[in-house]
Scaffold this motif. Structure first.
Motif, PDB file in Angstrom:
ATOM      1  N   VAL A  67      22.771  19.867 -41.819  1.00 55.12           N
ATOM      2  CA  VAL A  67      22.756  18.578 -41.131  1.00 55.12           C
ATOM      3  C   VAL A  67      23.709  17.656 -41.885  1.00 55.12           C
ATOM      4  O   VAL A  67      23.454  17.286 -43.029  1.00 55.12           O
ATOM      5  CB  VAL A  67      21.343  17.972 -41.082  1.00 55.12           C
ATOM      6  N   TYR A  68      24.834  17.322 -41.241  1.00 56.76           N
ATOM      7  CA  TYR A  68      25.823  16.432 -41.842  1.00 56.76           C
ATOM      8  C   TYR A  68      25.651  15.027 -41.279  1.00 56.76           C
ATOM      9  O   TYR A  68      25.399  14.843 -40.080  1.00 56.76           O
ATOM     10  CB  TYR A  68      27.243  16.910 -41.541  1.00 56.76           C
ATOM     11  N   ALA A  69      25.798  14.027 -42.140  1.00 61.38           N
ATOM     12  CA  ALA A  69      25.701  12.635 -41.703  1.00 61.38           C
ATOM     13  C   ALA A  69      26.380  11.754 -42.735  1.00 61.38           C
ATOM     14  O   ALA A  69      26.850  12.230 -43.781  1.00 61.38           O
ATOM     15  CB  ALA A  69      24.246  12.225 -41.517  1.00 61.38           C
ATOM     16  N   GLN A  70      26.440  10.455 -42.427  1.00 64.00           N
ATOM     17  CA  GLN A  70      26.898   9.449 -43.374  1.00 64.00           C
ATOM     18  C   GLN A  70      25.774   8.447 -43.624  1.00 64.00           C
ATOM     19  O   GLN A  70      24.821   8.328 -42.837  1.00 64.00           O
ATOM     20  CB  GLN A  70      28.120   8.707 -42.840  1.00 64.00           C
ATOM     21  N   GLU A  71      25.889   7.733 -44.728  1.00 60.65           N
ATOM     22  CA  GLU A  71      24.910   6.710 -45.072  1.00 60.65           C
ATOM     23  C   GLU A  71      24.692   5.767 -43.891  1.00 60.65           C
ATOM     24  O   GLU A  71      25.639   5.336 -43.236  1.00 60.65           O
ATOM     25  CB  GLU A  71      25.396   5.915 -46.284  1.00 60.65           C
ATOM     26  N   GLY A  93      13.160  14.357 -48.637  1.00 61.47           N
ATOM     27  CA  GLY A  93      13.942  13.341 -49.317  1.00 61.47           C
ATOM     28  C   GLY A  93      14.390  12.207 -48.426  1.00 61.47           C
ATOM     29  O   GLY A  93      14.794  11.152 -48.926  1.00 61.47           O
ATOM     30  N   VAL A  94      14.332  12.404 -47.105  1.00 60.33           N
ATOM     31  CA  VAL A  94      14.626  11.304 -46.176  1.00 60.33           C
ATOM     32  C   VAL A  94      13.463  10.317 -46.243  1.00 60.33           C
ATOM     33  O   VAL A  94      12.300  10.705 -46.096  1.00 60.33           O
ATOM     34  CB  VAL A  94      14.824  11.828 -44.740  1.00 60.33           C
ATOM     35  N   GLN A 128      20.928   5.765 -47.800  1.00 66.17           N
ATOM     36  CA  GLN A 128      20.789   7.074 -48.435  1.00 66.17           C
ATOM     37  C   GLN A 128      22.086   7.866 -48.326  1.00 66.17           C
ATOM     38  O   GLN A 128      22.771   7.825 -47.299  1.00 66.17           O
ATOM     39  CB  GLN A 128      19.651   7.878 -47.795  1.00 66.17           C
ATOM     40  N   LYS A 129      22.403   8.569 -49.394  1.00 66.51           N
ATOM     41  CA  LYS A 129      23.539   9.481 -49.412  1.00 66.51           C
ATOM     42  C   LYS A 129      23.252  10.569 -50.427  1.00 66.51           C
ATOM     43  O   LYS A 129      22.374  10.428 -51.272  1.00 66.51           O
ATOM     44  CB  LYS A 129      24.830   8.733 -49.762  1.00 66.51           C
ATOM     45  N   GLY A 130      23.991  11.662 -50.323  1.00 67.19           N
ATOM     46  CA  GLY A 130      23.786  12.743 -51.274  1.00 67.19           C
ATOM     47  C   GLY A 130      23.268  14.004 -50.626  1.00 67.19           C
ATOM     48  O   GLY A 130      23.354  14.194 -49.410  1.00 67.19           O
ATOM     49  N   THR A 131      22.686  14.876 -51.454  1.00 67.29           N
ATOM     50  CA  THR A 131      22.216  16.184 -51.013  1.00 67.29           C
ATOM     51  C   THR A 131      20.699  16.194 -50.919  1.00 67.29           C
ATOM     52  O   THR A 131      20.004  15.916 -51.903  1.00 67.29           O
ATOM     53  CB  THR A 131      22.673  17.277 -51.995  1.00 67.29           C
ATOM     54  N   ILE A 149      20.807  19.139 -46.106  1.00 70.23           N
ATOM     55  CA  ILE A 149      21.188  17.859 -45.514  1.00 70.23           C
ATOM     56  C   ILE A 149      22.255  17.269 -46.432  1.00 70.23           C
ATOM     57  O   ILE A 149      22.009  17.050 -47.618  1.00 70.23           O
ATOM     58  CB  ILE A 149      19.997  16.895 -45.403  1.00 70.23           C
ATOM     59  N   VAL A 150      23.437  17.040 -45.897  1.00 65.84           N
ATOM     60  CA  VAL A 150      24.548  16.489 -46.678  1.00 65.84           C
ATOM     61  C   VAL A 150      24.900  15.127 -46.082  1.00 65.84           C
ATOM     62  O   VAL A 150      25.348  15.035 -44.938  1.00 65.84           O
ATOM     63  CB  VAL A 150      25.769  17.422 -46.657  1.00 65.84           C
ATOM     64  N   ILE A 151      24.683  14.079 -46.877  1.00 59.90           N
ATOM     65  CA  ILE A 151      24.922  12.711 -46.427  1.00 59.90           C
ATOM     66  C   ILE A 151      26.094  12.143 -47.226  1.00 59.90           C
ATOM     67  O   ILE A 151      25.983  11.941 -48.441  1.00 59.90           O
ATOM     68  CB  ILE A 151      23.680  11.821 -46.628  1.00 59.90           C
ATOM     69  N   TYR A 152      27.194  11.910 -46.533  1.00 61.70           N
ATOM     70  CA  TYR A 152      28.379  11.384 -47.205  1.00 61.70           C
ATOM     71  C   TYR A 152      28.304   9.857 -47.310  1.00 61.70           C
ATOM     72  O   TYR A 152      27.629   9.198 -46.513  1.00 61.70           O
ATOM     73  CB  TYR A 152      29.638  11.787 -46.443  1.00 61.70           C
TER      74      TYR A 152
END
Length: 572
Positions: A67-71, A93-94, A128-131, A149-152
């Motif tokens: 699951v890719y997303a941005q802050e 972690g969400v 939130q950002k990170g792994t 989950i990868v949040i850029y």
């Protein structure tokens, strides 16, 4: 005149709506995008360890899709259960700000998604950002139903470290040749402990140390001189694990989705649910180097898998199929190696840690042995001294209700839980060294669905104390809906007179490994209304009852109030 009054009312209403929207915008970040994902719970056939079997997956992928997303993005994930098993997905972690209904643990925030049903999870990644990771949160399906989950960061916002040449996700797991749902049922029915996994895996691959696995190995091809970001995730079930790369240093720059001060080490340890981002520079001579995953077992007299899973960190130009240099992993019970890494974790910047505490909780964690009450003790009482294994917090083994705790709380349905979880142990003694240890005499816990209510905005401190009733052990404790500051930890019994706290730059985490025979202190502000699970992330301990629930009450206004349930919320 009537038209004038109507117009005046319309103008006032418009101003109120505008003012409310400005108020919301000022406090609630609006993401630049909405990300849509379609998850189907399906089986697929895999061949590993000389054996072919059906496993449960998402979209026939193992590990599952990223699951890719941005802050600050909004994420919408439609989950369709095409399996006969119940299913739920937890977005580990969400923080689920005002979206508790989408948290995912079965019978805590939702009833399971039954066969043929669909449920859509929706949440916003507020600041939130990170792994992070997602995984099944029913039975032991997490063994194969998991992914990253990868949040850029937002566009234009750089990492606070050297930008890597490439990024790779490393998921540590355990693999069983048996059906894991049947395995959990059999283990719980036996009253004893679980068998070791048949293999450790790195991104689903056991590696060449296991039977029929010479070609079932994960590999990263690297360019000499370049720096790589590895997003390491533990999706293991019942084990904590060391990870290292032969002849290479790992520089930790993030833990549990929060930036840290750079800390360089030879190896790391992750408990289930924990994530670490590390930088690795390909600064050795051209060759093939092992990435190793091995066991960390802090409990006594517990069987475990001790064969290292191997992947390859292979330089461009290396001779194909050359011998890989082995990764130097610590011994399985090296508690100092674990402490050394934890000591190095500090938040990147100074933190405004809650100094004054409104709610102080002291919670013991550990294993229990219940008296055998079965007519077939050889089948059902295989725990210590002919008892039945259990686990508890403050000596209470959590029993999941028949409907979700959140549903019962929101609809004010009586009879499914009580709000009398004790804020201190029912009995004080030498928790680590002097616990009653003649199971099953005086080693029993009380069963119940007992929860703790927290006022909105309360500044909470929780002391988590390991016990030696059966065996001391490192317990990875996870809190849903929040991250927390790990302000202190140590060995032995917690003593407020001698405990050292870091109130300047403690790490901000969602899983804390409570040290074997020791304690950990965490702090958070209860600013997210809802029902939030706190539990040991070793799945067998969760099955045995090592968990409790916090209910955070509503505050004032819409931004501090739990919304109504979604229309497609699964029914029990």
């Amino acid at each position: 005149m009537a038209n004038l009054i109507t117009s005046f009312k319309y103008i006032c209403l418009s101003l109120l709506i505008y003012a409310h929207s400005m108020y919301v915008m000022a406090q609630w970040p609006r993401g630049g995008s909405t990300r849509f994902y379609d998850f189907k719970v399906q089986t697929m056939s895999v061949t590993k360890l000389c054996n072919t079997k059906e496993i449960v997956t998402i979209n026939k992928m193992f590990p599952g899709p990223v699951v890719y997303a941005q802050e600050d993005d909004r994420v919408i994930i439609k989950v369709t259960n095409e399996m006969p098993h119940n299913a739920t997905i937890h977005w580990h972690g969400v923080r689920q700000m005002l979206s508790c209904w989408s948290d995912g643990p079965s019978y805590i925030t939702q009833c399971p998604i039954q066969a043929g049903q669909t449920f859509t999870y929706e949440f916003t990644l507020v600041q939130q950002k990170g792994t992070l990771l997602w995984h099944a949160h029913v039975s032991w399906l997490r063994a194969t139903v998991h992914g990253a989950i990868v949040i850029y960061p937002k566009a234009g916002v750089p990492y606070p470290f050297k930008y890597p040449y490439e990024e790779h996700t490393i998921i540590l797991g355990e693999y069983w040749m048996r059906d894991v749902v049947q395995l959990e049922q059999a283990v719980v029915a036996s009253g004893g402990g679980p068998p070791p996994a048949d293999a450790f895996t790195i991104n689903g691959h056991p590696g060449p140390n296991y039977n029929c696995s010479n070609n079932d190995v994960y590999k990263i091809d690297v360019v000499p001189g370049k720096t790589y970001l590895l997003r390491i995730i533990s999706a293991a079930l019942n084990m904590e694990n060391f990870f290292a790369i032969a002849n290479h240093k790992l520089t930790i720059v993030e833990a549990d989705g929060e930036y840290t001060k750079p800390f360089t080490t030879d190896r790391v340890m992750l408990g289930p649910g924990q994530t670490l981002n590390v930088l690795v520079t390909a600064d050795q001579k051209i060759g093939r180097y092992s990435m190793g995953m091995g066991p960390y077992m802090s409990a006594r007299n517990i069987p475990f898998q001790n064969i290292t899973s191997v992947a390859y960190f292979q330089y461009w130009g290396a001779i194909p199929n050359s011998v890989a240099l082995p990764a130097p992993l610590p011994s399985f019970n090296d508690n100092l190696a674990v402490k050394t890494v934890m000591d190095g974790l500090k938040s990147l910047n100074p933190i405004n840690v809650p100094k004054e505490i409104d709610t102080n909780l002291f919670i013991t964690i550990g294993l229990n042995v219940q008296e055998c009450r079965s007519e077939n003790p050889q089948q059902n009482c295989q725990g210590a001294n002919g008892g039945v294994m259990a686990a508890s917090m403050n000596n209470i083994s959590f029993i999941r209700p028949k409907i979700s705790v959140l549903q019962a709380y929101y609809k004010k349905i009586n009879g499914y839980y009580t709000d009398d979880f004790p804020g201190v142990p029912l009995q004080f003694y030498d928790f680590v060294n002097g616990a009653p240890n003649t199971p099953p005499n005086n080693t029993q816990s009380v069963n119940g669905t007992r929860i703790k209510v927290l006022e909105y905005g309360a500044r909470v401190q929780v002391i988590l104390q390991d016990t030696g009733t059966v065996s001391t052990e490192n317990h990875p404790i996870h809190l849903h809906g929040y991250s927390f500051y790990v302000v202190g930890y140590g060995t032995g019994n917690y003593n407020p007179q001698t405990a050292h706290f870091n109130l300047v730059d403690p790490p901000y985490m969602n899983v804390i490994g409570v040290p074997v025979g020791g304690w950990a202190a965490i702090r958070f502000t209860a600013d997210n209304p809802g029902v939030w699970f706190m539990h040991c992330h070793l799945e067998i301990h969760l099955s045995w009852g090592l968990s409790t629930v916090f209910i955070v009450k509503n505050g004032q206004g819409a931004l501090e109030t739990l919304p109504h349930p979604p229309a497609d919320l699964p029914r029990c």
